[in-house]
Scaffold this motif. Structure first.
Motif, mmCIF file in Angstrom:
data_model
loop_
_atom_site.group_PDB
_atom_site.id
_atom_site.type_symbol
_atom_site.label_atom_id
_atom_site.label_comp_id
_atom_site.label_asym_id
_atom_site.label_seq_id
_atom_site.Cartn_x
_atom_site.Cartn_y
_atom_site.Cartn_z
ATOM 1 N N ALA A 1 28.999 34.715 15.880
ATOM 2 C CA ALA A 1 27.733 34.022 16.139
ATOM 3 C C ALA A 1 27.668 33.506 17.568
ATOM 4 N N ILE A 2 28.749 32.872 18.024
ATOM 5 C CA ILE A 2 28.760 32.279 19.370
ATOM 6 C C ILE A 2 28.771 33.355 20.448
ATOM 7 N N ALA A 3 29.513 34.441 20.198
ATOM 8 C CA ALA A 3 29.545 35.528 21.180
ATOM 9 C C ALA A 3 28.194 36.226 21.277
ATOM 10 N N THR A 4 27.439 36.218 20.187
ATOM 11 C CA THR A 4 26.118 36.849 20.193
ATOM 12 C C THR A 4 25.078 35.953 20.850
ATOM 13 N N ARG A 5 25.109 34.662 20.487
ATOM 14 C CA ARG A 5 24.216 33.689 21.115
ATOM 15 C C ARG A 5 25.017 32.418 21.369
ATOM 16 N N PRO A 6 25.454 32.182 22.630
ATOM 17 C CA PRO A 6 26.336 31.045 22.934
ATOM 18 C C PRO A 6 25.821 29.686 22.502
ATOM 19 N N SER A 7 24.514 29.497 22.400
ATOM 20 C CA SER A 7 23.990 28.201 21.975
ATOM 21 C C SER A 7 24.405 27.861 20.543
ATOM 22 N N ALA A 8 24.864 28.874 19.780
ATOM 23 C CA ALA A 8 25.350 28.606 18.426
ATOM 24 C C ALA A 8 26.621 27.763 18.448
ATOM 25 N N ALA A 9 27.196 27.560 19.622
ATOM 26 C CA ALA A 9 28.410 26.742 19.742
ATOM 27 C C ALA A 9 28.169 25.290 19.376
ATOM 28 N N VAL A 10 26.922 24.879 19.186
ATOM 29 C CA VAL A 10 26.675 23.491 18.761
ATOM 30 C C VAL A 10 27.281 23.218 17.387
ATOM 31 N N VAL A 11 27.608 24.272 16.629
ATOM 32 C CA VAL A 11 28.229 24.056 15.315
ATOM 33 C C VAL A 11 29.716 23.752 15.438
ATOM 34 N N ALA A 12 30.330 24.074 16.580
ATOM 35 C CA ALA A 12 31.789 24.023 16.706
ATOM 36 C C ALA A 12 32.383 22.646 16.410
#
Length: 436
Positions: A179-190
């Motif tokens: 998910a993060i590699a596809t759309r880095p903004s998904a890193a908010v879940v980390a």
């Protein structure tokens, strides 16, 4: 001594598998009926270009699609070897399959959290047929792909907590990385993933089935690995979204964008995802039963909304509704299950179905309009954020466009013998449209 599972457990697994297959088949069938197999935006052209370069070994990187571009390239490579299959049209099937799988993971998550399987199935159908997931299944954006990866992440993390399965933890981390590699903004879940896993490891429920606690070195190792993953994820966000962070510090300059994202007729979540009101209504009930899952699912939502609202193009370009929120739709909508379960189990009176059915119908019609009209609508092509608050751009206000434009449905335009001799689902793969 016979170690095979009890017949009841075997029956439950078979029922779960059968319902999962039926759910996936139903949604894919609906999505194929709204399939068009044509470009709708410049982003889609860019993804196909990246996939083509990967196949030709001329790509210097995976492009801004990351793993999504790899999947497109894989489908492209297979389609090129099959006669009479349109390579572009085959790639447009990716999000159809991905969105169907996302609904299945949502269903399985409900079962893992011990909800009634009927309630879990209804929530999965609401996500698949009464949210923008339906519209985006037919488009070649990466957002539905990210949504599926994120809900898979949540499902595997819950399995890890419930069953103490480090295989599930590994699969969850893999899904999150995709998910993060596809759309880095998904890193908010980390950070919320780290918190959830740490609590699961340190809680009293960390005792395994054999009665032994998870060894402390294992706990330390997993936490360290997760800290590294979280650090790398956030570093990617800081690197790629420096301007966003600067805008976030000056948030009040962008408050109109947040209002547009939430309540504007042209892009607001309230108008394009009406069933979100059911999720908000069920959130407190869900949180009381599953507090840590609430942190995992809803913790990232405010940060994601803030990040989108300070984006210089928060409306997402040519799209249906709040495009940049699509990856978080499964998290946003899942608490609906807390309202559905007491109704299907008879704990609440039957009249409680009335508001739920009313909101579902409103949402279903909204998404059906978007799936049928697609980019032929003014709201899809609208790039002027100042106009998003005009009622003209509300999705249901566009119902009149159904009789004024050509529907964005491939099967309506089949002609000749092939149209009468070949089934609709097969012709979706063989449309005589040029690849580029």
């Amino acid at each position: 001594m016979d170690q095979s599972p009890a017949p009841a457990a075997q029956n439950r697994r078979l029922q779960t598998a059968a319902l999962s297959i039926a759910l996936f088949t139903l949604l894919v069938g609906v999505y194929l009926l709204s399939y068009s197999g044509i470009y709708h935006s410049g982003d889609e052209i860019g993804y196909v270009r990246d996939a083509t370069q990967i196949i030709r070994a001329t790509a210097s990187s995976l492009g801004h699609g990351g793993p999504f571009a790899l999947v497109l390239a894989s489908v492209l490579g297979v389609a090129q070897k099959i006669p009479f299959v349109g390579t572009l049209q085959a790639q447009f099937l990716i999000n159809i399959v991905s969105t169907g799988l996302g609904a299945v993971f949502l269903f399985l998550l409900g079962l893992e959290l011990k909800y009634d399987r009927r309630a879990a199935l209804i929530v999965a159908l609401l996500y698949g047929l009464a949210s923008p997931a339906w519209v985006y299944s037919k488009l070649l954006f990466r957002d539905p792909f990210v949504a599926t990866a994120l809900i898979a992440l949540a499902y595997f993390l819950v399995r890890f907590r419930v069953h103490r399965s480090f295989v599930s933890l590994g699969l969850g981390i893999l899904a999150g990385a995709i998910a993060i590699a596809t759309r880095p903004s998904a890193a908010v879940v980390a950070p919320f993933v780290l918190l959830y896993v740490t609590v699961a490891l340190l809680a009293q429920s960390g005792v395994s089935k054999s009665g032994k606690r998870i060894p402390r070195p294992v706990v330390v190792f997993v936490v360290v690995v997760l800290l590294i993953a979280v650090g790398a994820s956030l570093a990617a966000v800081f690197t790629l979204y420096t301007k966003w962070l600067d805008r976030l510090l000056r948030f009040f300059e962008h408050r109109d964008a947040l209002a547009g994202l939430l309540v504007s007729p042209g892009r607001g979540i309230l108008f394009y995802v009406p069933i979100v009101v059911l999720a908000l209504a069920g959130l407190v009930r869900f949180a009381r039963r599953h507090p840590w899952e609430t942190v995992l699912l809803y913790g990232p939502i405010p940060f994601a909304l803030l990040m989108v609202s300070v984006h210089p193009m928060w409306w997402g370009g040519w799209n249906w509704g709040p495009r940049y929120v699509v990856p978080f739709l499964p998290y946003l909508l899942f608490p609906i299950i807390a309202l559905i379960e007491p109704l299907v189990t008879g704990q609440w009176p039957r009249w409680g179905w009335i508001p739920i059915i009313a909101v579902f119908v409103l949402s279903f019609v909204t998404e059906a309009v978007g799936a049928a009209i697609g980019p032929n609508t003014g709201t899809f092509q609208n790039m002027e954020p100042g106009t998003f608050f005009a009622w003209y751009y509300a999705p249901l206000a566009l119902l009149g466009s159904l009789s004024q434009s050509n529907p964005d449905l491939a099967w309506l335009y089949l002609r000749g013998g092939a149209a009468s001799a070949v089934s609709v689902s097969y012709t979706h793969l063989t449309l005589p449209t040029s690849d580029l």
